[in-house]
Design an enzyme around this catalytic site. Sequence first.
Site, mmCIF file in Angstrom:
data_model
loop_
_atom_site.group_PDB
_atom_site.id
_atom_site.type_symbol
_atom_site.label_atom_id
_atom_site.label_comp_id
_atom_site.label_asym_id
_atom_site.label_seq_id
_atom_site.Cartn_x
_atom_site.Cartn_y
_atom_site.Cartn_z
ATOM 1 N N HIS A 261 0.854 -1.188 0.000
ATOM 2 C CA HIS A 261 0.000 0.000 0.000
ATOM 3 C C HIS A 261 0.888 1.237 0.000
ATOM 4 O O HIS A 261 1.922 1.266 0.650
ATOM 5 C CB HIS A 261 -0.905 0.011 1.233
ATOM 6 N N ASP A 312 -7.912 -5.310 -0.753
ATOM 7 C CA ASP A 312 -8.319 -6.104 -1.917
ATOM 8 C C ASP A 312 -8.032 -7.588 -1.722
ATOM 9 O O ASP A 312 -8.710 -8.434 -2.323
ATOM 10 C CB ASP A 312 -7.603 -5.593 -3.177
HETATM 11 C C1 SDX Z 1 -5.934 0.078 -3.311
HETATM 12 O O1 SDX Z 1 -4.232 4.492 -2.063
HETATM 13 C C2 SDX Z 1 -5.304 3.879 -1.552
HETATM 14 O O2 SDX Z 1 -5.830 4.238 -0.544
HETATM 15 C C3 SDX Z 1 -5.808 2.717 -2.416
HETATM 16 C C4 SDX Z 1 -6.845 1.816 -1.738
HETATM 17 C C5 SDX Z 1 -8.156 2.543 -1.513
HETATM 18 O O3 SDX Z 1 -8.896 2.154 -0.606
HETATM 19 O O4 SDX Z 1 -8.458 3.474 -2.371
HETATM 20 O O5 SDX Z 1 -6.319 1.355 -0.508
HETATM 21 C C6 SDX Z 1 -7.170 0.618 -2.641
HETATM 22 O O6 SDX Z 1 -5.662 0.475 -4.406
HETATM 23 C C7 SDX Z 1 -5.034 -0.862 -2.560
HETATM 24 C C8 SDX Z 1 -3.770 -1.262 -3.381
HETATM 25 C C9 SDX Z 1 -4.185 -2.318 -4.417
HETATM 26 N N1 SDX Z 1 -3.042 -2.599 -5.302
HETATM 27 C C10 SDX Z 1 -2.395 -3.756 -5.306
HETATM 28 O O7 SDX Z 1 -2.626 -4.662 -4.519
HETATM 29 C C11 SDX Z 1 -1.327 -3.885 -6.393
HETATM 30 C C12 SDX Z 1 -0.045 -4.460 -5.795
HETATM 31 N N2 SDX Z 1 0.545 -3.473 -4.899
HETATM 32 C C13 SDX Z 1 1.694 -2.737 -5.415
HETATM 33 O O8 SDX Z 1 1.620 -2.398 -6.778
HETATM 34 C C14 SDX Z 1 2.079 -1.594 -4.484
HETATM 35 O O9 SDX Z 1 2.118 -2.091 -3.215
HETATM 36 C C15 SDX Z 1 1.282 -0.317 -4.494
HETATM 37 C C16 SDX Z 1 1.202 0.270 -5.837
HETATM 38 C C17 SDX Z 1 -0.082 -0.556 -3.937
HETATM 39 C C18 SDX Z 1 1.993 0.656 -3.568
HETATM 40 O O10 SDX Z 1 3.276 0.728 -4.016
HETATM 41 P P1 SDX Z 1 4.266 1.924 -3.543
HETATM 42 O O11 SDX Z 1 3.892 2.518 -2.284
HETATM 43 O O12 SDX Z 1 4.426 2.841 -4.702
HETATM 44 O O13 SDX Z 1 5.548 1.133 -3.258
HETATM 45 P P2 SDX Z 1 6.532 0.699 -4.382
HETATM 46 O O14 SDX Z 1 5.777 0.204 -5.600
HETATM 47 O O15 SDX Z 1 7.511 1.800 -4.571
HETATM 48 O O16 SDX Z 1 7.231 -0.577 -3.742
HETATM 49 C C19 SDX Z 1 8.223 -0.409 -2.754
HETATM 50 C C20 SDX Z 1 8.989 -1.712 -2.800
HETATM 51 C C21 SDX Z 1 9.422 -2.067 -4.210
HETATM 52 O O17 SDX Z 1 10.551 -2.882 -4.118
HETATM 53 P P3 SDX Z 1 11.944 -2.331 -4.666
HETATM 54 O O18 SDX Z 1 11.698 -2.041 -6.156
HETATM 55 O O19 SDX Z 1 12.219 -1.038 -3.878
HETATM 56 O O20 SDX Z 1 12.912 -3.448 -4.409
HETATM 57 O O21 SDX Z 1 8.119 -2.792 -2.400
HETATM 58 C C22 SDX Z 1 7.900 -3.645 -3.505
HETATM 59 C C23 SDX Z 1 8.286 -2.902 -4.750
HETATM 60 O O22 SDX Z 1 8.718 -3.789 -5.761
HETATM 61 N N3 SDX Z 1 6.485 -3.959 -3.529
HETATM 62 C C24 SDX Z 1 5.983 -5.103 -3.963
HETATM 63 C C25 SDX Z 1 4.603 -4.981 -3.810
HETATM 64 N N4 SDX Z 1 4.309 -3.778 -3.308
HETATM 65 C C26 SDX Z 1 5.474 -3.149 -3.138
HETATM 66 N N5 SDX Z 1 6.587 -6.207 -4.454
HETATM 67 C C27 SDX Z 1 5.766 -7.217 -4.808
HETATM 68 N N6 SDX Z 1 4.430 -7.177 -4.694
HETATM 69 C C28 SDX Z 1 3.812 -6.087 -4.196
HETATM 70 N N7 SDX Z 1 2.506 -6.067 -4.071
#
Ligand code: SDX
Length: 371
Positions: A261, A312
């Site tokens: 998140h 989710d």
């Molecule tokens: C919702 O914003 C809200 O409030 C949204 C929501 C709402 O109620 O409206 O809560 C609803 O959208 C929830 C999120 C649903 N999305 C997913 O489940 C998709 C998978 N999640 C990721 O794409 C990610 O966690 C995000 C996009 C949700 C958040 O990502 P951030 O904060 O931008 O963090 P990041 O992508 O920069 O990741 C930081 C690190 C990275 O590793 P490095 O590249 O630094 O080595 O953590 C890793 C990422 O690769 N990482 C993940 C991951 N989430 C973060 N690695 C694998 N799987 C994941 N899910």
Amino acid sequence: MEEREIYKGLAGVPVDYTAVSKVDPESNSLLYRGYPVQDLAATKSVEEVAWLLWYGELPTPEQLDGLVETERSARALAPNVRRAIDDLPMTSHPMDVVRTAVSVIGANDPDAEDNDPEQNLRKAKHLFAQIPAIVAYDQRRRHGLPLIEPRDDLDYPQNFLYMTFGEEANPEVVDAFRVSMVLYAEHSFNASTFTARVIASTLSDLHSSVVGAIGALKGPLHGGANEAVMETFGQIGTPDKVEEWLDDALARKAKIMGFGHRVYKNGDSRVPTMRAAMERMLDHYDRPDLLEMYERMEKAMGEQKNIKPNLDYPAGPTYHVMGFDTETFTPIFVAARVTGWTAHIMEQLASNALIRPLSVYNGIERRAVPE
Ligand code: SDX
């Protein structure tokens, strides 16, 4: 090139005040107009929470009666909305169907351009009533099933399930669905809500803001993740394959849907409540295999990436066992979030401040005429 600090994705950047909700990663909490969402999920109806988000206070019995009457009388789809849905191919994504239907509803509204607060409250309530009918009808038509007209003797979640499945749902199922709608209703400046606010900040109309928000929510990094959770479970097949699948996915640097998140970094405050509802449903529908799949993935993601589930993740399996098609999950999210979106649209209009950030040019500079 000019050197300026860039806040990519506006991560961690407060851009305005809001009184609609407070998302606090420090205390891992979420308040809707000051009330903990867990309190609301435990005791309040979808209709009461909708009123709270729009008006800032829980409704009096008279106010609630008025909203219930308004919502129940506004559930049936206009003929041209049904035709718009019928004209879309079965291959179109259900989020595109909801987006299109909301556009038609806006075009039908003689006061669509009127941003008077009372007009926008009327439009918000109308969309609140209409979106379940759109979602239910679209799932049914994809199965060759006829539209089921709404019933005004059923409350919001009962009627949503009735219009989708054609029978009155078990009270335990209705309650789990109610909990999911309360938890999905609002979450401060998430991508789709911020999209709605940007559109509203130009003084455009409420329906245009909601259509934009639907487009943002569709993305798998945002609302589309609940569908992707079940797609992941489908790819894995059986619980014993979870760890092997995850190793391969992480080796490919794949994002695991339903985890992580942007704001919560120590788990999503809504997950315990939604997980409890999910567990009640997996028990009700006798699906211990799905529970094992859920738990093994959660454990493996914790051990390998120290990343926790978001809302989710438990929502996906819950909607799956209830009988919703996977591609219907995010449209359900739209039905819930339309209350939060419209509360923010009205708050943005009241602040009357155009949202227009800066950019730093990093392209080349040249002439098209001789110096
Ligand atoms: C919702 O914003 C809200 O409030 C949204 C929501 C709402 O109620 O409206 O809560 C609803 O959208 C929830 C999120 C649903 N999305 C997913 O489940 C998709 C998978 N999640 C990721 O794409 C990610 O966690 C995000 C996009 C949700 C958040 O990502 P951030 O904060 O931008 O963090 P990041 O992508 O920069 O990741 C930081 C690190 C990275 O590793 P490095 O590249 O630094 O080595 O953590 C890793 C990422 O690769 N990482 C993940 C991951 N989430 C973060 N690695 C694998 N799987 C994941 N899910």
